[in-house]
Design a protein around this motif. Structure first.
Motif, PDB file in Angstrom:
ATOM      1  N   SER A   1     -16.025   2.212   0.282  1.00 10.86           N
ATOM      2  CA  SER A   1     -15.138   1.575  -0.689  1.00 10.86           C
ATOM      3  C   SER A   1     -15.161   2.426  -1.938  1.00 10.86           C
ATOM      4  O   SER A   1     -16.233   2.633  -2.515  1.00 10.86           O
ATOM      5  CB  SER A   1     -15.665   0.186  -1.072  1.00 10.86           C
ATOM      6  OG  SER A   1     -15.276  -0.764  -0.130  1.00 10.86           O
TER       7      SER A   1
ATOM      8  N   LYS B   1     -18.761   2.593   6.358  1.00 11.85           N
ATOM      9  CA  LYS B   1     -17.621   2.011   5.648  1.00 11.85           C
ATOM     10  C   LYS B   1     -17.706   2.482   4.210  1.00 11.85           C
ATOM     11  O   LYS B   1     -18.780   2.448   3.593  1.00 11.85           O
ATOM     12  CB  LYS B   1     -17.690   0.477   5.737  1.00 11.85           C
ATOM     13  CG  LYS B   1     -16.743  -0.267   4.821  1.00 11.85           C
ATOM     14  CD  LYS B   1     -15.317  -0.199   5.328  1.00 11.85           C
ATOM     15  CE  LYS B   1     -14.270  -0.827   4.434  1.00 11.85           C
ATOM     16  NZ  LYS B   1     -14.224  -0.672   3.055  1.00 11.85           N
TER      17      LYS B   1
ATOM     18  N   GLY C   1     -10.291   2.807   0.625  1.00 12.83           N
ATOM     19  CA  GLY C   1     -11.395   2.607   1.551  1.00 12.83           C
ATOM     20  C   GLY C   1     -11.266   3.530   2.748  1.00 12.83           C
ATOM     21  O   GLY C   1     -10.218   4.162   2.959  1.00 12.83           O
TER      22      GLY C   1
ATOM     23  N   ARG D   1     -13.683   3.202  -5.831  1.00 15.53           N
ATOM     24  CA  ARG D   1     -13.003   2.587  -6.975  1.00 15.53           C
ATOM     25  C   ARG D   1     -13.042   3.537  -8.165  1.00 15.53           C
ATOM     26  O   ARG D   1     -14.005   4.262  -8.377  1.00 15.53           O
ATOM     27  CB  ARG D   1     -13.710   1.283  -7.401  1.00 15.53           C
ATOM     28  CG  ARG D   1     -13.799   0.199  -6.338  1.00 15.53           C
ATOM     29  CD  ARG D   1     -12.468  -0.504  -6.101  1.00 15.53           C
ATOM     30  NE  ARG D   1     -12.592  -1.631  -5.193  1.00 15.53           N
ATOM     31  CZ  ARG D   1     -12.522  -1.565  -3.863  1.00 15.53           C
ATOM     32  NH1 ARG D   1     -12.333  -0.395  -3.254  1.00 15.53           N
ATOM     33  NH2 ARG D   1     -12.637  -2.662  -3.132  1.00 15.53           N
TER      34      ARG D   1
ATOM     35  N   HIS E   1       0.838  -1.204   0.000  1.00 16.32           N
ATOM     36  CA  HIS E   1       0.000   0.000   0.000  1.00 16.32           C
ATOM     37  C   HIS E   1       0.875   1.257   0.000  1.00 16.32           C
ATOM     38  O   HIS E   1       2.018   1.221   0.430  1.00 16.32           O
ATOM     39  CB  HIS E   1      -0.906   0.000   1.234  1.00 16.32           C
ATOM     40  CG  HIS E   1      -1.990  -1.015   1.150  1.00 16.32           C
ATOM     41  ND1 HIS E   1      -1.862  -2.278   1.639  1.00 16.32           N
ATOM     42  CD2 HIS E   1      -3.227  -0.951   0.606  1.00 16.32           C
ATOM     43  CE1 HIS E   1      -2.973  -2.963   1.407  1.00 16.32           C
ATOM     44  NE2 HIS E   1      -3.817  -2.183   0.772  1.00 16.32           N
TER      45      HIS E   1
END
Ligand code: C5P
Ligand code: C5P
Ligand code: C5P
Length: 453
Positions: free
Chosen positions: A392, A390, A429, A394, A109
């Motif tokens: 996420s 949460k 995220g 993309r 990462h």
């Protein structure tokens, strides 16, 4: 990637190997902690496989995120060596403060913080391509990083396991690049990996219409994720939707290939095989199996498959994968109905549906690739857990090439609302307080706008 950068990365990996070897020689149990996705599971599997073939012992935990409380719990466990995969780079300070034993981190990462501060107090070997200016989003996965450490044990099939993780983190969309390519060449040289040109459909034992609907990569616009359209497509070209790929004759296979290539020419191309993995010889299929096990919390099964490739485990996991793919199809239908809420620079979807929550990142990514969602702007998938949300996020490489870096955007935005976040330029995220959701979205929208300039 220059030879010098690569050599520095390899030297760091060798340091990790030497420490691990010493612990194994002293019969110490290796405490492995890894991430619950395909790359994390194949990393843990690769490390465990090499240790077990060296008659060593290990104890694995698979987790979704590395929290300080978990690190404190580890500190009470009295192991002498800890091996973190696919995580740890952002927690070097906390690791070095809490853990008394030796620590090996194999992560890929992006690294936040000062480069000088990330070595810890001397008991940490931190292996991450970004430390040497090598791109960990495209050119090396966590399992590849773990491979660089473990390959010194000279165990078979480790290169294939490394590539399984790279595929899981979508690092094979234009073939393997950078260090991944070097790993591929090592596997080819050893005769373990074979590359073939073929139709890139997995699930060749399924009804063809299902196999096509389950083809998430490469994306088949209008077919991926949609049983009915897949059936209609096959009927139109004169192929029985309920035939299985393996039952088609040569002419039908050619017809199918031609018709699919008109939708996406990438459907025919290189496939990567390790015949030693039996039913899991197609490395993309292996990666999908691990992804499905991860999303279904079947971590023990995933690790067992990485260690032994036993048929009964694979059969169990195959059923899990089929169910998981059906969930993705349902999720894509939901996304089609729901659509996204558009802001200036980003779009988002929010769900409270339990079956969608764990796969929201995968869904938005696939939806962008097949045109269900606009792919010209990043998509955030959000859901509530207790008092938190949460996230996420993309996007794709063409948006990244305009300057967008979702890992940095989500880190900054989540820090400013009292949450945490990060990841890669193309996929990231975060976890934020529920009451800050709108504020957070506005901040991300603004940062992405700035990044594009
Ligand atoms: O993004 P995430 O890790 O959730 O994706 C999980 C898996 O879903 C990937 O490893 C890949 O196998 C599959 N996927 C895909 N095409 C996409 C997005 C995800 O095949 N566009
Ligand atoms: O935690 P980790 O780094 O393994 O997660 C990376 C995530 O990024 C995966 O969910 C992977 O599918 C996603 N990804 C993506 N598109 C890319 C590269 C990675 O969606 N081009
Ligand atoms: O959870 P998700 O699959 O969306 O994560 C995408 C990427 O963002 C992964 O690389 C993950 O490690 C990273 N992430 C992070 N901080 C979070 C959540 C995810 O760095 N709070």
């Amino acid at each position: 990637m220059t030879q010098k950068k690569l050599q520095s990365l390899l030297n760091k990996a060798d340091e990790g190997f030497k420490i691990l070897k010493e612990h194994l020689d002293n019969e110490n149990i290796v405490r492995i902690i890894s991430h619950n996705d395909s790359d994390g599971l194949s990393s843990a599997g690769l490390v465990a496989r090499a240790i077990s073939e060296n008659d060593g012992q290990f104890h694995v935990s698979i987790i979704s995120r590395l929290h300080e409380e978990f690190i404190k719990k580890l500190a009470r466990e009295k192991y002498k060596v800890f091996f973190f995969c696919d995580m740890g780079s952002s927690e070097i300070e906390i690791l070095s403060k809490n853990l008394k034993g030796d620590v090996i981190v194999a992560d890929h990462h992006q690294i936040t913080g000062e480069i000088n501060d990330i070595e810890g107090n001397g008991n940490i070997v931190h292996v991450n391509p970004h430390l040497f200016n090598i791109d960990g989003t495209q050119e090396l996965s966590a399992s590849g990083t773990a491979y660089l450490i473990m390959k010194n044990f000279e165990i078979e099939h480790l290169a294939s396991m490394a590539l399984v993780g790279a595929i899981g983190d979508m690092q094979c969309e234009n073939g393997f690049l950078g260090v991944n390519k070097i790993i591929l060449d090592e596997g080819l040289k050893k005769g373990e990996i074979k590359v073939k040109e073929d139709i890139r459909i997995l699930h060749k034992d399924e009804y063809l219409y299902r196999a096509l609907a389950f083809t998430f990569y490469p994306p088949l616009t209008g077919i991926t994720g949609d049983f009915d359209s897949a059936k209609k497509f096959l009927e139109k070209i004169g192929i029985n939707p309920k035939a299985r790929y393996n039952e088609l004759d040569k002419e039908e296979k050619e017809k199918l290939k031609e018709s699919l290539c008109k939708i996406n020419p990438d459907i025919y191309g290189k496939i990567y095989l390790d015949p030693g993995f039996g039913q899991l010889k197609d490395l993309r299929y292996f990666s999908e199996i691990l992804d499905a096990c991860g999303k279904s919390k079947e971590y023990g099964l995933a690790l067992s498959i990485c260690l032994k490739n036993k048929n009964e485990d694979i059969e169990k996991a195959t059923k899990i994968l089929k169910k998981y793919n059906e969930k993705i199809i349902k999720g894509l239908k939901w996304l089609k109905r729901e659509n996204s809420k558009k802001m200036k620079n980003i779009q988002y979807v929010y769900t409270e549906d339990k079956s969608i929550k764990p796969i929201i990142g995968t869904l938005v990514s696939i939806a962008m690739s097949v045109g269900i969602l606009d792919d010209s702007m990043p998509t955030l998938g959000l859901y509530k857990i207790n008092n938190h949300v949460k996230v996420s996020a993309r996007t794709n490489m063409s948006v990244v090439e305009k300057g967008v870096n979702l890992g940095k955007a989500l880190k900054r935005a989540s820090d400013s609302v009292g949450g945490n976040g990060g990841g890669h330029n193309v996929a990231a995220g975060a976890m934020i307080p529920y009451k800050e959701m709108n504020n957070f979205l506005n901040i991300v929208d603004e940062i992405v706008g700035e990044q594009k300039k």
